[in-house]
Structures are given as C-alpha cells and as structure tokens.
Design an enzyme around this catalytic site. Structure first.
Site, PDB file in Angstrom:
ATOM      1  CG  ASP A  42      57.925  19.978  40.580  1.00  0.00           C
ATOM      2  OD1 ASP A  42      58.923  20.446  39.987  1.00  0.00           O
ATOM      3  OD2 ASP A  42      57.997  19.045  41.396  1.00  0.00           O
ATOM      4  CG  ASP A  83      54.097  16.483  44.559  1.00  0.00           C
ATOM      5  OD1 ASP A  83      54.784  16.430  43.529  1.00  0.00           O
ATOM      6  OD2 ASP A  83      54.279  15.734  45.537  1.00  0.00           O
ATOM      7  CG  ASP A 141      62.930  14.794  48.081  1.00  0.00           C
ATOM      8  OD1 ASP A 141      62.845  16.033  48.081  1.00  0.00           O
ATOM      9  OD2 ASP A 141      63.975  14.187  47.757  1.00  0.00           O
TER      10      ASP A 141
END
Length: 470
Positions: A289, A250, A443
C-alpha cells in the site's frame, strides 16, 4: 596484515592437519561450513591463538583476551571450514557477538595455505556490550589451495575484553535460484498450530509457504532477517519477505500505522534490511500500500512526492545491497488506483530498479480481476521501464471480495471469505501466486476480528478462512 606463522601453526595443528594434508572438496550451497557454531558443550574445532583463551559458556564461545596487545591478530580464535571454498562464489558469514567493552574487532575468511596474503573476507566489526547479529556477504578469492578458516581477531582494543560468540554460520549462496518456496515452522499459523496441536490449521495454512513481515518491531533487524533467510537457505528454499516500515505507513486506514520516523531513518532501516539478505536469493514485496496510499499522507500534512522518493531510494538500496532478491514494488489492488495512474506512481517509486510489482496484498479481489488489473499496469509501464513481471496475493481471495451496503470497510476482516490458490510459481500470467498476507492474522480491530489488533494471529480467523464462514 601479518600473522605469526609459528604460533599459528602450533595452535591450529590439531584442527588443521587433515585440511592441510588433503584439501576437502567444496560443499553444496546449502551446507553449513562451520562445524560447531553453537558451542554446545565444546569449543572444538575453535583454536585460541596468541593472547586468548577459549571456553564453552552457556552454549556460547567465551574468548578472554589475556594481555593488552597492539595488533588484532595478536589475540584471535580460528576454526577450519568443513569444506573448501569455491573461488568466485558468494558466501555469507553471520554470527552473534558482544563484548565486555565496545571496540572494533576484525573477522576474516582466509585460505589456510595463504592466510595473510589471500583473504576472501576481512571486515571490521563494531562490537558493543549488547548481543547483536552480524551478517557479511563476500566472494571467495581465487586460489589453488582452497581449504579455509574463519578467524575473529580481537587484539588492539587497548584492554583485555571478554568476547562472546554464538550462532556462527558460513554458507555459500546457491548458484541456481531455488524453485521451491520456504515453509517456515515459525510462521504465526504454523507455530500456533504446533503449540496447540491443531492439525486443521497446520494442514491448511501452517504447512504452506507464507511471507514473513519485517518492520520496526524488531530490535535487531539483522538478527531477524538473517535467521529467516539463513533457515531458508539451509533448506535450499526461497525465503519470502515483506519490507513494511515506510514513514506514514497505512496512511489511509491507520490500523497498521507507524513506520520509520523520517526519510533518513527509513534509509538506514531498509539498508540494514537489504544487507541482512545480502547476496542470498529471496523474494521481497516492498511496502504494501506504500504507493497506493501515498495520497492519504496529505491528511497529516505530508507530501505524497516524499513517499515516492523514499520508495525510490528503497528500491535502489535493495538492488545494490541484495542483488539476488526479486523485489516487487506493491501496486495496491484492482479497485483502488486506475492502472495508468498506478504505473505513473510506480515509475516515480523505483519500479525501474525492481523486478516487478505486487497486487492484491492483504485484499480479497479475485485472481482473475487482479490479473486483468496487473496486465493493464504492466502495459502502462512498458513504454517507460520496459517489461515488468507481477505477483498476486491469493491468501484470502477464494470467495472474492465481500459486498454489502458499507463498502468502505469491506477490506477489514470481512465475513465469509476463504483461502485462495496455494502459493506457486507460474509460467504465464502472474510470475507467482503468493500468500503475502498471513492467513489468520487480523487486519485490525474490525469486522469479525472484534478487538484483535492488526498483525495478531487468531485461530478463529484462520478457521473462518479454511471453512469459508462465518
């Protein structure tokens, strides 16, 4: 290896008479082949052989090695399988074990007619003083008499250890890949709804097939993966796993930051993850991601190329160690990286070793727009790696993306979003529509979640997705 047939025959006479006189038929793939692997009040049908005694202790099998012996098989326990093995078929033996002293034990799955000469599995097990899950895939050997048994051989340690076993399981991998997705009663929304008697969340979210996420937060990764995959296999359903532990995870947003410490640590982690799946069927989304956010690691002085190399290694490990897992390397979302550039990054990151790629994980972009992007990525991949499939995360895209004057944070718990299409396999377009993101999991401490950390379930967030508000 040599087994002393006289002692062995005497010890196993009571439990193997039926099996040796009349070979049981093979069981279905979803059948449990260990009659008593949880030792609830009994040791039956486990037999102590040689220099061992057994007892049921706190729903575990306690095995005392009573004499110092030279060979592993001089102190062992064994139990017959509830059905014959299918030669050539894949199986997984899993169990929890620990010992009063660390030493190398041995476990086998062998035919009772030829125990020492035809073993389908013969594996060393490094026992420690802390309980650990072991998961070992193997292929049943050819034989005419296929009644079988599982043994744990505990001699040769130089001492008299006490070993405890629990959750012993032996199951065959399904020949036909399950078509139905696994609904876990332990998913965040299902467990919360069950604990709190909330039928709305259970009906709309908890009763649906949702991915389980795996990262460095599990102290025993094999235990976590094997328990989840084994439960799905027992139900003849397809488990769905997210591998989420790449270093510098992330990197762009930071709310879910962390991951393994370095490339070597990540290789060890993903190898354990893959081996815990073994030969069983599964769906794996690899590092949400991870490809798209690789460029952000320059902000902390890292090289994006190192991220791609770690992903390449992970894809290759999964292909080798979990050959029946359909792996989808994550490709971000339709508004992030242009399709041609994403295809180039996917190639560097191991898409050739994967079944395909995933899009829109944890995002809100419509299925139609995600489909358009995925088709473009697929076309850009075609010349270098051939046809690849793709899957779309529809968990929260029912109302599409949130739009306001501050678009940079519109991905993070935005208001007025809604559940998307329920998970299913398709015959055209995306191979699957999936709920990769757990609906109701935050999130991060942003948007309508307030201070709720990333990955934490909130019933308020779940209800907002069900109702399409606030």
């Amino acid at each position: 290896m040599r087994l002393f047939s006289t002692a062995r025959a005497a010890a196993l006479a009571a439990v193997l008479t039926v099996a040796t006189l009349s070979v049981p038929p093979p069981a279905s793939a979803a059948a449990q082949l260990i009659a008593n692997g949880t030792f609830t009040g009994s040791t039956t049908p486990w037999a102590a052989i040689g220099q061992t005694t057994v007892a049921a202790e706190s729903n575990r099998l306690r095995i005392d090695v009573t004499q110092v012996v030279a060979n592993p098989w001089d102190a062992m326990v064994a139990a017959p399988t509830t059905a014959a093995l299918n030669p050539g078929k894949s199986y997984t033996l899993s169990f929890d074990a620990y010992s009063t002293v660390a030493f190398t034990a041995r476990t086998t799955v062998q035919y009772t007619a030829t125990p020492s000469s035809n073993q389908s599995l013969a594996a060393d097990v490094q026992l420690t003083t802390a309980s650990k899950r072991y998961s070992i895939p193997f292929t049943a050997a050819s034989a005419s008499a296929t009644a079988a048994e599982v043994t744990f051989q505990l001699g040769g340690s130089g001492g008299k250890p006490v070993v405890r076993l629990d959750n012993v399981s032996l199951m065959e991998t399904q020949t036909t890949r399950p078509t139905s997705l696994y609904v876990s009663p332990l998913s965040h929304p299902a467990k919360w709804a069950a604990d709190n008697g909330n039928t709305t969340i259970m009906t709309n979210i908890g009763s649906k097939p949702i991915f389980e996420w795996f990262g460095g937060w599990f102290s025993d990764l094999t235990l976590a993966v094997d328990t989840y995959v084994g439960a799905a296999q027992a139900a003849d359903r397809l488990p769905m796993l997210v591998a989420y532990n790449i270093p510098n995870r992330d990197a762009c947003a930071g709310h879910s930051g962390g991951g393994a410490g370095d490339a070597a640590g990540y290789h060890a982690w993903v190898t354990e993850f893959a081996k815990a799946i073994g030969t069983r069927h599964a769906i794996v989304v690899l590092e949400p991601d991870g490809v798209a956010a690789a460029g952000c690691v320059t902000q902390i002085g890292k090289d994006p190329e190192d991220q791609y190399r770690m992903l390449l290694d992970a894809a290759q490990v999964l292909r080798a160690q979990a050959p029946n897992a359909w792996v989808y390397l994550d490709a971000g979302n339709a508004t992030w990286i242009p399709a041609a550039e994403m295809a180039s990054r996917l190639v560097k990151s191991g898409i050739a070793s994967s079944r395909g790629f995933s899009v829109n994980v944890s995002n809100y972009i419509t299925t139609a727009d995600s489909e358009t992007y995925a088709v473009a990525v697929k076309a850009a991949l075609q010349p270098s790696v051939g046809a690849k499939t793709y899957v779309i995360d529809t968990s929260r895209n029912g109302n599409g993306p949130y739009v306001d004057s501050t678009p940079d944070d519109n991905w993070c718990n935005p208001p007025k979003r809604k559940l998307g299409a329920t998970p299913r396999q398709q015959t055209s377009g995306a191979e699957y529509l999936l709920w990769v993101k757990v609906p109701g999991d935050s999130d991060g401490p942003c948007g309508i979640a307030g201070t709720i950390p990333a990955g934490t379930f909130s019933p308020d967030l779940a209800m907002a997705l069900i109702n399409g508000n606030p």
